[in-house]
Motif scaffolding. Sequence first.
Motif, mmCIF file in Angstrom:
data_model
loop_
_atom_site.group_PDB
_atom_site.id
_atom_site.type_symbol
_atom_site.label_atom_id
_atom_site.label_comp_id
_atom_site.label_asym_id
_atom_site.label_seq_id
_atom_site.Cartn_x
_atom_site.Cartn_y
_atom_site.Cartn_z
ATOM 1 N N TYR A 77 0.593 -1.281 -0.113
ATOM 2 C CA TYR A 77 0.192 0.574 -0.288
ATOM 3 C C TYR A 77 1.044 1.241 -0.483
ATOM 4 C CZ TYR A 77 -3.909 -2.631 0.756
ATOM 5 O OH TYR A 77 -4.779 -3.403 0.936
ATOM 6 N N GLU B 40 -2.949 1.340 6.715
ATOM 7 C CA GLU B 40 -4.061 0.506 6.711
ATOM 8 C C GLU B 40 -3.238 -0.270 8.448
ATOM 9 O OE1 GLU B 40 -5.918 -3.486 5.108
ATOM 10 O OE2 GLU B 40 -3.878 -3.450 5.269
ATOM 11 N N CYS C 171 -10.411 -3.563 9.672
ATOM 12 C CA CYS C 171 -9.134 -3.358 9.278
ATOM 13 C C CYS C 171 -9.441 -1.671 8.862
ATOM 14 C CB CYS C 171 -8.789 -3.320 7.190
ATOM 15 S SG CYS C 171 -8.269 -5.430 7.299
ATOM 16 N N PHE D 75 -8.296 1.949 7.045
ATOM 17 C CA PHE D 75 -7.298 2.731 5.621
ATOM 18 C C PHE D 75 -7.478 3.895 6.286
ATOM 19 C CE2 PHE D 75 -7.925 -1.458 4.190
ATOM 20 C CZ PHE D 75 -6.548 -1.399 3.314
#
Length: 133
Positions: free
Chosen positions: A55, A60, A109, A111
Amino acid sequence: MIVRNLDQDILGTDREVEAENGNWVSRRLVLADDRVGFSFHDTIIRAGTETYIHYANHIEAVYCVAGNGEIYDIEADTTHQIRDGMMYLLNNHDRHYLRGGTEDMRLICVFNPPLTGAEVHDENGHYPLLTLD
């Protein structure tokens, strides 16, 4: 206030996204269009799978609530076992392999910046940085 139910509001909609190779399914409870500064996902990593991820455009945080697997940090050449109660944070845009273990792994998760919901991993393991109009 936003209130969503996984079974009633997410499953079977465009907020339930499955990897083309079948390795994972991400149920996206909060996305960029909710305008809260992050996105929030309930993700299943299927047992016995391996996914390369990098990423480059997002941070994250991941918390395992069920199952098992491992994350291999490419730069550090280190493998960390993942199981219920474990957290990892990809705070340095860490290149890694996420591997499902002997049973499906369920991950929560977050983000930042938030995902829009249209992202798919490219050939480099990235999610593109998409923004809302």
